[in-house]
Design a protein around this motif. Structure first.
Motif, mmCIF file in Angstrom:
data_model
loop_
_atom_site.group_PDB
_atom_site.id
_atom_site.type_symbol
_atom_site.label_atom_id
_atom_site.label_comp_id
_atom_site.label_asym_id
_atom_site.label_seq_id
_atom_site.Cartn_x
_atom_site.Cartn_y
_atom_site.Cartn_z
ATOM 1 N N VAL A 112 17.739 44.046 47.264
ATOM 2 C CA VAL A 112 18.065 45.343 46.930
ATOM 3 C C VAL A 112 17.054 46.400 46.227
ATOM 4 O O VAL A 112 16.800 45.891 44.576
ATOM 5 C CB VAL A 112 20.089 45.240 46.105
ATOM 6 N N PHE A 113 16.574 47.336 47.482
ATOM 7 C CA PHE A 113 15.679 47.731 46.936
ATOM 8 C C PHE A 113 15.992 49.152 46.938
ATOM 9 O O PHE A 113 14.915 50.419 46.480
ATOM 10 C CB PHE A 113 14.582 47.307 48.408
ATOM 11 N N VAL A 114 17.364 49.775 46.622
ATOM 12 C CA VAL A 114 17.952 50.754 46.526
ATOM 13 C C VAL A 114 18.815 51.439 45.727
ATOM 14 O O VAL A 114 19.709 49.788 45.299
ATOM 15 C CB VAL A 114 18.376 51.195 47.698
ATOM 16 N N GLY A 115 18.618 51.766 44.740
ATOM 17 C CA GLY A 115 19.717 52.265 43.619
ATOM 18 C C GLY A 115 20.448 51.553 42.509
ATOM 19 O O GLY A 115 19.590 50.062 42.553
ATOM 20 N N ASP A 116 20.550 51.594 42.050
ATOM 21 C CA ASP A 116 21.332 51.243 40.842
ATOM 22 C C ASP A 116 22.731 50.453 40.145
ATOM 23 O O ASP A 116 23.062 51.151 41.461
ATOM 24 C CB ASP A 116 21.194 51.314 39.496
ATOM 25 N N GLY A 117 23.105 49.846 39.678
ATOM 26 C CA GLY A 117 24.197 49.395 39.601
ATOM 27 C C GLY A 117 24.820 48.602 40.420
ATOM 28 O O GLY A 117 24.445 47.843 41.238
ATOM 29 N N ASP A 118 26.121 47.498 40.936
ATOM 30 C CA ASP A 118 27.066 46.701 41.609
ATOM 31 C C ASP A 118 26.765 46.917 43.089
ATOM 32 O O ASP A 118 27.506 48.189 43.103
ATOM 33 C CB ASP A 118 27.781 46.407 41.000
ATOM 34 N N TYR A 119 26.255 46.696 43.865
ATOM 35 C CA TYR A 119 26.740 46.338 45.425
ATOM 36 C C TYR A 119 27.486 47.541 45.628
ATOM 37 O O TYR A 119 27.373 47.788 46.922
ATOM 38 C CB TYR A 119 26.098 45.717 45.788
ATOM 39 N N ARG A 120 28.976 45.880 45.001
ATOM 40 C CA ARG A 120 29.731 46.162 46.258
ATOM 41 C C ARG A 120 30.828 47.770 45.195
ATOM 42 O O ARG A 120 30.810 48.076 46.088
ATOM 43 C CB ARG A 120 30.899 45.236 45.662
ATOM 44 N N VAL A 121 30.835 48.022 43.905
ATOM 45 C CA VAL A 121 31.044 48.469 43.232
ATOM 46 C C VAL A 121 30.354 49.833 43.526
ATOM 47 O O VAL A 121 31.523 51.143 44.211
ATOM 48 C CB VAL A 121 31.208 48.498 42.105
ATOM 49 N N ILE A 122 29.188 50.228 44.245
ATOM 50 C CA ILE A 122 28.377 51.355 44.406
ATOM 51 C C ILE A 122 29.348 51.282 45.870
ATOM 52 O O ILE A 122 29.610 53.426 45.965
ATOM 53 C CB ILE A 122 27.432 51.037 43.898
ATOM 54 N N GLY A 123 28.798 50.777 46.250
ATOM 55 C CA GLY A 123 29.670 50.965 47.702
ATOM 56 C C GLY A 123 30.997 51.458 47.910
ATOM 57 O O GLY A 123 31.587 52.127 49.207
ATOM 58 N N ALA A 124 31.956 50.874 47.644
ATOM 59 C CA ALA A 124 33.328 51.568 47.544
ATOM 60 C C ALA A 124 33.596 52.512 47.539
ATOM 61 O O ALA A 124 34.129 53.316 47.552
ATOM 62 C CB ALA A 124 34.439 50.368 46.851
ATOM 63 N N GLU A 125 33.426 52.977 45.712
ATOM 64 C CA GLU A 125 32.633 54.541 45.364
ATOM 65 C C GLU A 125 32.231 55.512 46.508
ATOM 66 O O GLU A 125 33.430 56.267 46.550
ATOM 67 C CB GLU A 125 31.679 54.185 44.637
ATOM 68 N N PHE A 126 31.225 54.760 46.622
ATOM 69 C CA PHE A 126 31.141 56.372 48.253
ATOM 70 C C PHE A 126 32.414 56.391 49.442
ATOM 71 O O PHE A 126 32.095 57.020 49.742
ATOM 72 C CB PHE A 126 29.649 55.613 48.712
ATOM 73 N N LEU A 127 32.807 54.625 50.218
ATOM 74 C CA LEU A 127 33.578 54.513 50.760
ATOM 75 C C LEU A 127 35.168 56.127 50.339
ATOM 76 O O LEU A 127 35.421 56.779 51.258
ATOM 77 C CB LEU A 127 34.663 53.991 51.438
ATOM 78 N N ASP A 128 35.393 55.956 49.195
ATOM 79 C CA ASP A 128 36.400 56.774 48.676
ATOM 80 C C ASP A 128 35.468 58.659 48.441
ATOM 81 O O ASP A 128 36.468 59.089 48.568
ATOM 82 C CB ASP A 128 36.448 56.518 47.374
ATOM 83 N N HIS A 129 34.497 58.471 48.014
ATOM 84 C CA HIS A 129 33.700 59.670 48.062
ATOM 85 C C HIS A 129 33.997 60.200 49.536
ATOM 86 O O HIS A 129 34.760 61.728 50.316
ATOM 87 C CB HIS A 129 32.427 59.565 47.798
ATOM 88 N N PHE A 130 33.635 59.339 50.641
ATOM 89 C CA PHE A 130 34.264 59.810 52.189
ATOM 90 C C PHE A 130 34.798 59.983 52.799
ATOM 91 O O PHE A 130 35.025 61.040 53.127
ATOM 92 C CB PHE A 130 32.670 58.698 53.006
ATOM 93 N N VAL A 131 36.409 59.701 52.026
ATOM 94 C CA VAL A 131 36.969 59.816 52.426
ATOM 95 C C VAL A 131 38.014 60.785 52.017
ATOM 96 O O VAL A 131 39.013 61.356 52.915
ATOM 97 C CB VAL A 131 38.606 58.584 52.480
ATOM 98 N N ARG A 132 37.994 60.899 50.702
ATOM 99 C CA ARG A 132 38.087 62.143 49.763
ATOM 100 C C ARG A 132 38.291 63.575 49.994
ATOM 101 O O ARG A 132 38.478 63.990 50.320
ATOM 102 C CB ARG A 132 38.699 61.162 48.190
ATOM 103 N N MET A 133 36.626 63.601 50.267
ATOM 104 C CA MET A 133 35.740 64.619 49.902
ATOM 105 C C MET A 133 35.755 64.785 51.260
ATOM 106 O O MET A 133 34.855 65.998 51.759
ATOM 107 C CB MET A 133 34.853 64.468 48.835
ATOM 108 N N GLY A 134 34.247 63.936 51.957
ATOM 109 C CA GLY A 134 34.139 64.549 53.880
ATOM 110 C C GLY A 134 35.488 63.550 54.585
ATOM 111 O O GLY A 134 35.344 64.352 55.676
ATOM 112 N N GLY A 135 36.354 63.467 54.595
ATOM 113 C CA GLY A 135 37.839 63.476 55.368
ATOM 114 C C GLY A 135 36.989 62.389 56.595
ATOM 115 O O GLY A 135 37.429 62.478 57.934
ATOM 116 N N LEU A 136 36.431 61.091 55.885
ATOM 117 C CA LEU A 136 36.046 60.089 56.892
ATOM 118 C C LEU A 136 37.609 59.714 57.670
ATOM 119 O O LEU A 136 38.302 59.732 56.629
ATOM 120 C CB LEU A 136 35.672 59.182 56.406
#
Length: 281
Positions: free
Chosen positions: A44-68
């Protein structure tokens, strides 16, 4: 909470077809699902933190903020080693939506092709040999002349997560123009960045210590870390990012400031969400 700016009173909200309760449940399932692909930690060459947790966090942002929406066709620029793609495999409708991931780092793309595409054939990945001083210094393609390998109006949603934080100004402008081209009318760009605001306090005790060394580049709208590779972390003047997006044709829908600068926020980097106007169809 993040400071979120409503940039137009006349813009309709970005709404998903996915309920918030179901979304919260799905994100927890993604974090705990040991059957989902996860690359070896050393790869894993990008970003810090837990792979699954950060991925799930961005899914949440995409849906809640970006209307995905579950039916949206998604382009993930700088997809890395699939941290955004893996949670999207659990969200996007496999019969109605496609995902395409681009990145200049071949090892990450090859892992995604092996680990994700066989189980999720609507998810495809491509290595783009784009020159970048940090990730791909020998690349053949200049980011200033980037031409995304997709037809006009192919996607509904484009993510650029931790991409603008490693690009020079002229490449930011080129990417904004290309993303605008490949989005359908009404499509959204979800961009993360380090936005340099006039009232920022570089000495704030809660500011990320790694980013206290930001210094303004002479005659440029960008900031770099003193003593580091210039593309290790790039900040941009607030007005520059707004101008790059609007010049490309976007309406800026949301700007949400992140926790990196030392103020409480629900996310780390700053978020800009821009929409391609429907009138340009």
């Amino acid at each position: 909470m993040s400071q979120v700016l409503a940039l137009s009173e006349h813009q309709s909200p970005l709404t998903s077809d996915f309920g918030e309760t179901h979304l919260a449940w799905l994100c927890q399932q993604i974090i705990s699902n040991r059957f989902l692909p996860v690359p070896p930690e050393e790869d894993v060459f990008v970003g810090d933190g837990d792979y699954r947790v950060i991925g799930a966090e961005f899914l949440d942002h995409f849906v809640r903020m970006g209307g995905l929406k579950t039916t949206d066709d998604v382009l993930d620029i700088g997809c890395g080693i699939g941290r955004i793609a893996v949670p999207l495999t659990q969200f996007l409708n496999p019969e109605k939506a496609i995902y395409r991931g681009l990145d200049p780092v071949r090892n990450g793309i090859e892992w995604c092709k092996r680990a994700i595409t066989p189980a999720y054939p609507n998810f495809r990945f491509e290595c783009a040999d784009i020159r970048n001083a940090l990730y791909n210094p020998e690349g053949e393609i200049s980011g200033r002349g980037i031409r995304l390998p997709f037809q006009d109006g192919t996607f509904d949603f484009t993510a650029m997560i931790s991409v603008a934080t490693h690009l020079p100004p002229d490449e930011i402008e080129a990417y904004c123009s290309e993303v605008f081209r490949v989005l359908r009318p009404g499509g959204r760009l979800f961009l993360t960045a380090f936005v340099m605001c006039a009232d920022d306090d570089p000495s704030h005790p809660d500011r990320d210590a790694r980013l206290k060394a930001f210094a303004k580049a002479d005659g440029q709208p960008c900031w770099h870390l003193r003593g580091e590779n210039p593309m290790a972390a790039v900040g941009f003047d607030d007005a520059f990012l707004d101008d790059a997006l609007t010049t490309a044709g976007f309406d800026i829908h949301t700007k949400s400031f992140g926790a990196w600068r030392g103020k409480p926020a629900a996310h780390y980097q700053d978020f800009l969400i821009a929409r391609k106007p429907r009138r340009n169809a």
